[in-house]
Enzyme design. Structure first.
Site, PDB file in Angstrom:
ATOM      1  N   ALA A 161       0.818  -1.218   0.000  1.00 26.95           N
ATOM      2  CA  ALA A 161       0.000   0.000   0.000  1.00 26.95           C
ATOM      3  C   ALA A 161       0.849   1.265   0.000  1.00 26.95           C
ATOM      4  CB  ALA A 161      -0.919   0.003   1.218  1.00 26.95           C
ATOM      5  N   LYS A 198      -1.892   6.164  -1.565  1.00 19.34           N
ATOM      6  CA  LYS A 198      -0.805   6.967  -1.002  1.00 19.34           C
ATOM      7  C   LYS A 198       0.168   7.428  -2.068  1.00 19.34           C
ATOM      8  CE  LYS A 198      -2.467   4.957   2.828  1.00 19.34           C
ATOM      9  NZ  LYS A 198      -3.468   3.901   2.898  1.00 19.34           N
TER      10      LYS A 198
HETATM   11  C1  LMR Z   1      -4.119   3.785   8.015  1.00 18.89           C
HETATM   12  O1  LMR Z   1      -3.635   2.699   8.379  1.00 18.89           O
HETATM   13  O2  LMR Z   1      -4.159   4.767   8.755  1.00 18.89           O
HETATM   14  C2  LMR Z   1      -4.628   3.918   6.616  1.00 18.89           C
HETATM   15  O3  LMR Z   1      -4.430   2.748   5.902  1.00 18.89           O
HETATM   16  C3  LMR Z   1      -6.020   4.428   6.579  1.00 18.89           C
HETATM   17  C4  LMR Z   1      -7.029   3.418   7.020  1.00 18.89           C
HETATM   18  O4  LMR Z   1      -7.973   3.217   6.263  1.00 18.89           O
HETATM   19  O5  LMR Z   1      -6.897   2.852   8.112  1.00 18.89           O
END
Ligand code: LMR
Length: 394
Positions: A210, A243
């Site tokens: 991600a 991201k």
């Molecule tokens: C996070 O871990 O903060 C991000 O991936 C946003 C989410 O949806 O949790």
């Protein structure tokens, strides 16, 4: 009917967003949700994305449906970005999904369909929504050791010992890079050992990537994923564009199913399309189209890669500044791990009580497990955070 519903547990990360918004203190610092922010606290639309959007507005002549798996051109550019030729294109089935979360959800559904008894091994800790979705789907979750609370690095011996207990057909969920929530990552040698264990046990890897481009660089961050995909007979890859393209709300992600035997590709492709149809029908197109345009146009791509690199180096600089400031104020190298970690997050490694104290006394918001979003800092707030950490006796 509605009276039968039970209140569901609040998502801890999203609850923090709300609490931060409601805090009237001007000097508050948001290190919660994983959203990139620049030094002004803004999550910008990336230059190349904005340009692609302008072009799209001129060029797009219809909003009709595309395809259940999204535009094949999106799959092509994403497979190229993530796998970089490590696997023959003909062995990869792929479908666009609503964000990386959508890709994870579809992957879990596919696993359940193919092997209902599979255990899914997840790092301890992992992104809380991994376990939340797995629990919701009533799939068996087996945590494997990952984070060493003393060194704040990877507990690799523990991880290996636990992964060796996986059985053929079980799933091992790995973070491709920039581990969320810890920031502690495998090195190249450790990735190779993980591959050896996967081959030994017959467990199937699923990689969630991600944050490609947020750690050591776009290519470097994909190295582990490429090694795994080119070494094992089968794997699943869930990738997010939220991201690295800054298009969070466009919900742009992709699920790839990689098989050693190209004859399975058509079956996998049909399955991914079927699963999309059952869950949401056609995947969102706008973000995927922007990504395709950026990655296929040499000028847009070069500009995007340059901006992504600025973002990455900015976060690295903040890591070094914070580690240095803590060393200066605390007189020890205890927090040196902050400069070693990669990606958007670092787990500070303190108690929920201390996290609460930082919030109550200093307006510093981090997730209860002491995960900090490094991109929530800037040159001015780093010394404030460092002082608060040292004053609190962490
Ligand atoms: C996070 O871990 O903060 C991000 O991936 C946003 C989410 O949806 O949790």
């Amino acid at each position: 009917m509605f009276a039968n519903l039970k209140a569901q547990p609040a998502d801890k990360i999203l609850a923090l967003v709300k609490a931060y918004r409601e805090d009237p203190r001007a000097e508050k610092i948001d290190l919660g949700v994983g959203v990139y922010k620049n030094a002004e606290g803004v999550t910008p639309v990336m230059r190349a994305v904005k340009k692609a959007e302008q072009q799209l507005w001129e060029l797009e002549s219809t909003k009709s449906y595309v395809g259940l798996a999204g535009d094949p051109a999106f799959s092509d550019v994403m497979i190229d970005m993530v796998l970089g030729g490590a696997v023959a294109r003909g062995n990869v089935a792929a479908a666009a999904t609503p964000g990386g979360t959508g890709a994870c959800r579809q992957a879990f559904e596919l696993i359940k369909m193919a092997n209902p008894g599979a255990c899914v091994f997840v790092s301890n800790p992992t992104w809380p929504n991994h376990t939340s979705i797995l629990n919701y789907l009533e799939m068996e979750v087996v945590p494997y050791r990952y984070f060493d609370a003393d060194t704040r690095g990877v507990d690799f011996d523990g991880m290996m010992a636990d992964l060796k207990t996986a059985k053929a057909g079980d799933i091992v969920l790995l973070h491709g890079c920039c581990h969320n929530p810890t920031g502690a990552n495998l090195n190249a040698m450790q990735w190779q050992i993980v591959v050896d264990i996967l081959l030994e046990t017959g467990a199937i890897p699923m990689i969630d990537i991600a944050y490609q481009g947020f750690g050591d660089g776009l290519e470097q961050d994909a190295a582990g994923t490429r090694l795994v995909a080119s070494s094992v007979p089968e794997c699943l890859i869930a990738a997010s564009c939220s991201k690295n393209f800054g298009i969070y709300r466009e919900r742009t992600g992709i699920l790839m199913a990689v098989s050693a035997d190209a004859s399975l590709q058509a079956l996998n492709q049909d399955t991914l399309a079927f699963l999309n149809r059952q869950n949401f029908s056609f995947p969102p197109d706008h973000g995927a189209r922007l990504v395709t345009m950026v990655l296929s146009d040499p000028d847009l791509r070069a500009d995007w890669a340059a901006e992504l690199e600025e973002v990455r180096l900015g976060m690295l600089g903040l890591r070094e500044q914070l580690a240095g400031e803590l060393q200066r104020l605390g007189g020890s190298d205890r927090f040196g791990f902050l400069a070693q970690h990669r990606g958007m997050f670092s787990r500070l490694g303190t108690t929920p009580e201390m996290v609460e104290k930082l919030r109550a006394e200093h307006g510093i918001y981090m997730v209860g497990d002491s995960r900090m979003n490094i991109a929530g800092l800037n040159a001015q707030s780093v010394p404030i955070l460092a002082k608060a950490i040292v004053d609190a006796g962490i």
